[in-house]
Design a protein around this motif. Structure first.
Motif, mmCIF file in Angstrom:
data_model
loop_
_atom_site.group_PDB
_atom_site.id
_atom_site.type_symbol
_atom_site.label_atom_id
_atom_site.label_comp_id
_atom_site.label_asym_id
_atom_site.label_seq_id
_atom_site.Cartn_x
_atom_site.Cartn_y
_atom_site.Cartn_z
ATOM 1 N N GLY A 109 16.670 -0.326 -2.262
ATOM 2 C CA GLY A 109 16.299 -0.445 -0.865
ATOM 3 C C GLY A 109 14.911 -1.044 -0.747
ATOM 4 O O GLY A 109 14.428 -1.732 -1.658
ATOM 5 N N PRO A 110 14.215 -0.762 0.334
ATOM 6 C CA PRO A 110 12.909 -1.376 0.555
ATOM 7 C C PRO A 110 11.826 -0.815 -0.374
ATOM 8 O O PRO A 110 11.900 0.337 -0.813
ATOM 9 C CB PRO A 110 12.605 -1.024 2.018
ATOM 10 N N VAL A 111 10.832 -1.638 -0.661
ATOM 11 C CA VAL A 111 9.623 -1.165 -1.335
ATOM 12 C C VAL A 111 8.812 -0.351 -0.325
ATOM 13 O O VAL A 111 8.564 -0.800 0.791
ATOM 14 C CB VAL A 111 8.785 -2.348 -1.868
ATOM 15 N N LEU A 112 8.425 0.860 -0.704
ATOM 16 C CA LEU A 112 7.700 1.746 0.206
ATOM 17 C C LEU A 112 6.190 1.546 0.116
ATOM 18 O O LEU A 112 5.487 1.569 1.115
ATOM 19 C CB LEU A 112 8.049 3.202 -0.097
ATOM 20 N N PHE A 113 5.687 1.366 -1.097
ATOM 21 C CA PHE A 113 4.255 1.094 -1.253
ATOM 22 C C PHE A 113 4.010 0.444 -2.611
ATOM 23 O O PHE A 113 4.827 0.566 -3.525
ATOM 24 C CB PHE A 113 3.403 2.370 -1.106
ATOM 25 N N ARG A 114 2.912 -0.297 -2.671
ATOM 26 C CA ARG A 114 2.525 -1.000 -3.897
ATOM 27 C C ARG A 114 1.225 -0.389 -4.388
ATOM 28 O O ARG A 114 0.227 -0.385 -3.677
ATOM 29 C CB ARG A 114 2.368 -2.500 -3.629
ATOM 30 N N GLU A 115 1.273 0.116 -5.615
ATOM 31 C CA GLU A 115 0.165 0.896 -6.149
ATOM 32 C C GLU A 115 -0.606 0.106 -7.203
ATOM 33 O O GLU A 115 -0.007 -0.475 -8.120
ATOM 34 C CB GLU A 115 0.717 2.177 -6.770
ATOM 35 N N PRO A 116 -1.943 0.038 -7.087
ATOM 36 C CA PRO A 116 -2.729 -0.583 -8.164
ATOM 37 C C PRO A 116 -2.515 0.160 -9.487
ATOM 38 O O PRO A 116 -2.224 1.357 -9.497
ATOM 39 C CB PRO A 116 -4.177 -0.424 -7.680
ATOM 40 N N ASP A 136 5.237 -1.035 -8.069
ATOM 41 C CA ASP A 136 5.933 -0.900 -6.791
ATOM 42 C C ASP A 136 6.912 0.262 -6.815
ATOM 43 O O ASP A 136 7.681 0.425 -7.777
ATOM 44 C CB ASP A 136 6.686 -2.194 -6.465
ATOM 45 N N TYR A 137 6.875 1.052 -5.748
ATOM 46 C CA TYR A 137 7.781 2.194 -5.595
ATOM 47 C C TYR A 137 8.713 1.917 -4.422
ATOM 48 O O TYR A 137 8.262 1.508 -3.343
ATOM 49 C CB TYR A 137 6.994 3.477 -5.328
ATOM 50 N N GLY A 138 10.001 2.147 -4.639
ATOM 51 C CA GLY A 138 10.957 1.863 -3.580
ATOM 52 C C GLY A 138 12.130 2.824 -3.589
ATOM 53 O O GLY A 138 12.183 3.778 -4.369
ATOM 54 N N VAL A 139 13.069 2.544 -2.722
ATOM 55 C CA VAL A 139 14.223 3.405 -2.492
ATOM 56 C C VAL A 139 15.397 2.947 -3.346
ATOM 57 O O VAL A 139 15.687 1.750 -3.443
ATOM 58 C CB VAL A 139 14.615 3.387 -1.005
ATOM 59 N N LEU A 140 16.072 3.899 -3.955
ATOM 60 C CA LEU A 140 17.324 3.645 -4.664
ATOM 61 C C LEU A 140 18.446 4.360 -3.922
ATOM 62 O O LEU A 140 18.290 5.505 -3.491
ATOM 63 C CB LEU A 140 17.261 4.164 -6.106
ATOM 64 N N LEU A 141 19.591 3.682 -3.785
ATOM 65 C CA LEU A 141 20.747 4.233 -3.087
ATOM 66 C C LEU A 141 21.992 3.988 -3.927
ATOM 67 O O LEU A 141 22.035 3.041 -4.723
ATOM 68 C CB LEU A 141 20.921 3.573 -1.715
ATOM 69 N N THR A 144 7.888 4.630 7.493
ATOM 70 C CA THR A 144 6.836 4.985 8.444
ATOM 71 C C THR A 144 5.805 5.900 7.798
ATOM 72 O O THR A 144 4.594 5.696 7.942
ATOM 73 C CB THR A 144 7.448 5.679 9.675
ATOM 74 N N GLN A 145 6.293 6.917 7.071
ATOM 75 C CA GLN A 145 5.375 7.850 6.415
ATOM 76 C C GLN A 145 4.553 7.160 5.329
ATOM 77 O O GLN A 145 3.358 7.417 5.180
ATOM 78 C CB GLN A 145 6.172 9.016 5.811
ATOM 79 N N ALA A 146 5.196 6.273 4.572
ATOM 80 C CA ALA A 146 4.474 5.571 3.503
ATOM 81 C C ALA A 146 3.423 4.636 4.079
ATOM 82 O O ALA A 146 2.322 4.500 3.524
ATOM 83 C CB ALA A 146 5.461 4.793 2.635
ATOM 84 N N ALA A 147 3.738 3.989 5.194
ATOM 85 C CA ALA A 147 2.781 3.063 5.807
ATOM 86 C C ALA A 147 1.555 3.801 6.335
ATOM 87 O O ALA A 147 0.455 3.242 6.385
ATOM 88 C CB ALA A 147 3.454 2.298 6.938
ATOM 89 N N GLY A 148 1.722 5.068 6.709
ATOM 90 C CA GLY A 148 0.599 5.818 7.267
ATOM 91 C C GLY A 148 -0.245 6.535 6.236
ATOM 92 O O GLY A 148 -1.254 7.156 6.578
ATOM 93 N N ALA A 149 0.156 6.464 4.960
ATOM 94 C CA ALA A 149 -0.586 7.148 3.904
ATOM 95 C C ALA A 149 -1.572 6.196 3.255
ATOM 96 O O ALA A 149 -1.217 5.096 2.848
ATOM 97 C CB ALA A 149 0.374 7.702 2.854
#
Length: 327
Positions: free
Chosen positions: A158-165, A268-273, A291-296
């Motif tokens: 699924g979508p990438v939720l956040f990209r971490e250094p 990169d961390y994302g959703v698996l389905l 939404t939660q990932a974007a606000g963190a």
């Protein structure tokens, strides 16, 4: 004509037998006969030709069947969809994670999801690196947050939720531990500790590269089956590991340093389905995850809890790690 009467007519038009029609619809043969006679009286003409041995549709009966059947099928599909959606208003969504920051994201999202869908509960479980995708493939969970890339049968991303250094986790006594940043080229002088449970070549190349971008060989350190072994090996000077920068916040200890990379791509961390299709609440849950990932706000090594590091003395040459394959 009521829906049940239409169903009796269409079933008899298919079976052409009053007894089988009654058995299939769990009614009596007299009930079937009564409904058909009532329909014929209302229409003013016979729909079936009956003898002691056979039942056949009349021309008018065939015409009525051909017009009613598509409409009846659409009605049934609409009712089935409505029933499925109605039952989807309650249940349990099972989710999985491999890192504590992904667990926290799932827990926050679960709270928000339950507020919007009171009939649902969200269960969160840790996924072991010894079986990183099995729970999703076996249907034990319906959604997982994991490090990309993932190329596994029965799983879609699924979508990438956040990209971490990225940061390099290594012994606090290693010379690189004093640096403010490291380069990917520095890996040519540091053995990388490996997880032997990572079988995917794409994932292995991301987390445990064998060469630097300039083609220099990266030494192979010991391998292990659990991530929890890696900080122990790194602290003892057996090698280093490429980790998410926020690992420094969750795994800080005085004998380990986390040095950010200056030139490494993000982790990169994302959703698996499941490839066969997720349960009904998965899609709105994924929307809430985004939404939660974007606000963190992202965490970086310098934001980790302060820990007194030992003097930067060189460590003795380590002996071979007994539980690994060595490098």
């Amino acid at each position: 004509m009521e829906l049940r009467d239409i169903e009796i007519f269409l079933t008899l038009a298919e079976e052409l037998h009053f007894g089988r029609t009654a058995e299939r619809l769990h009614v009596t043969p007299s009930r079937v006969s009564h409904v058909i006679k009532k329909q014929e009286r209302r229409i003013g003409a016979p729909l079936f030709e009956r003898t002691s041995r056979t039942v056949r549709l009349t021309a008018l009966g065939e015409e009525l069947r051909d017009e009613l059947l598509p409409a009846h099928q659409r009605i049934r599909r609409a009712l089935e969809r409505a029933t499925a959606e109605g039952r989807a208003t309650e249940g349990e969504l099972c989710t999985g994670y491999t890192t504590p920051w992904c667990a926290e994201l799932l827990l926050r999202t679960g709270d928000a999801f339950r507020a919007q869908h009171p009939g649902w509960s969200v269960r969160v479980r840790e996924i072991s690196f010894t079986d990183p995708y099995g729970a999703l493939q076996r249907g034990e969970i319906q959604l997982q947050i994991a490090e990309f890339p993932v190329l596994e049968p029965g799983i879609v991303t699924g979508p990438v939720l956040f990209r971490e250094p990225k940061a390099l986790m290594l012994s606090a006594g290693h010379p690189l531990a004093r640096a403010s940043t490291v380069s990917v080229e520095d890996l040519a002088g540091v053995p990388l500790i490996r997880l032997d449970t990572i079988r995917s070549k794409a994932a292995a190349d991301t987390h445990f590269p064998s060469r630097t971008p300039m083609g220099r060989l990266i030494p192979r350190g010991p391998s292990c089956s659990s991530w929890h072994e890696i900080p122990v090996l790194a602290a003892a000077g057996f090698g280093a590991s490429i980790v998410a920068a926020r690992s420094a916040h969750y795994h800080a200890r005085p004998d380990i340093a986390f040095v950010p990379f200056s030139d490494a791509p993000t982790l990169d961390y994302g959703v698996l389905l499941p490839a066969t299709g997720a349960r009904p609440p998965a899609e709105p849950f994924v929307d809430l995850l985004r939404t939660q990932a974007a606000g963190a706000a992202p965490l970086h090594p310098q934001e980790a809890p302060a820990a007194d590091r030992p003097p930067r003395a060189s460590l003795p040459e380590p002996a071979a790690h007994r539980c690994g394959t060595g490098g």
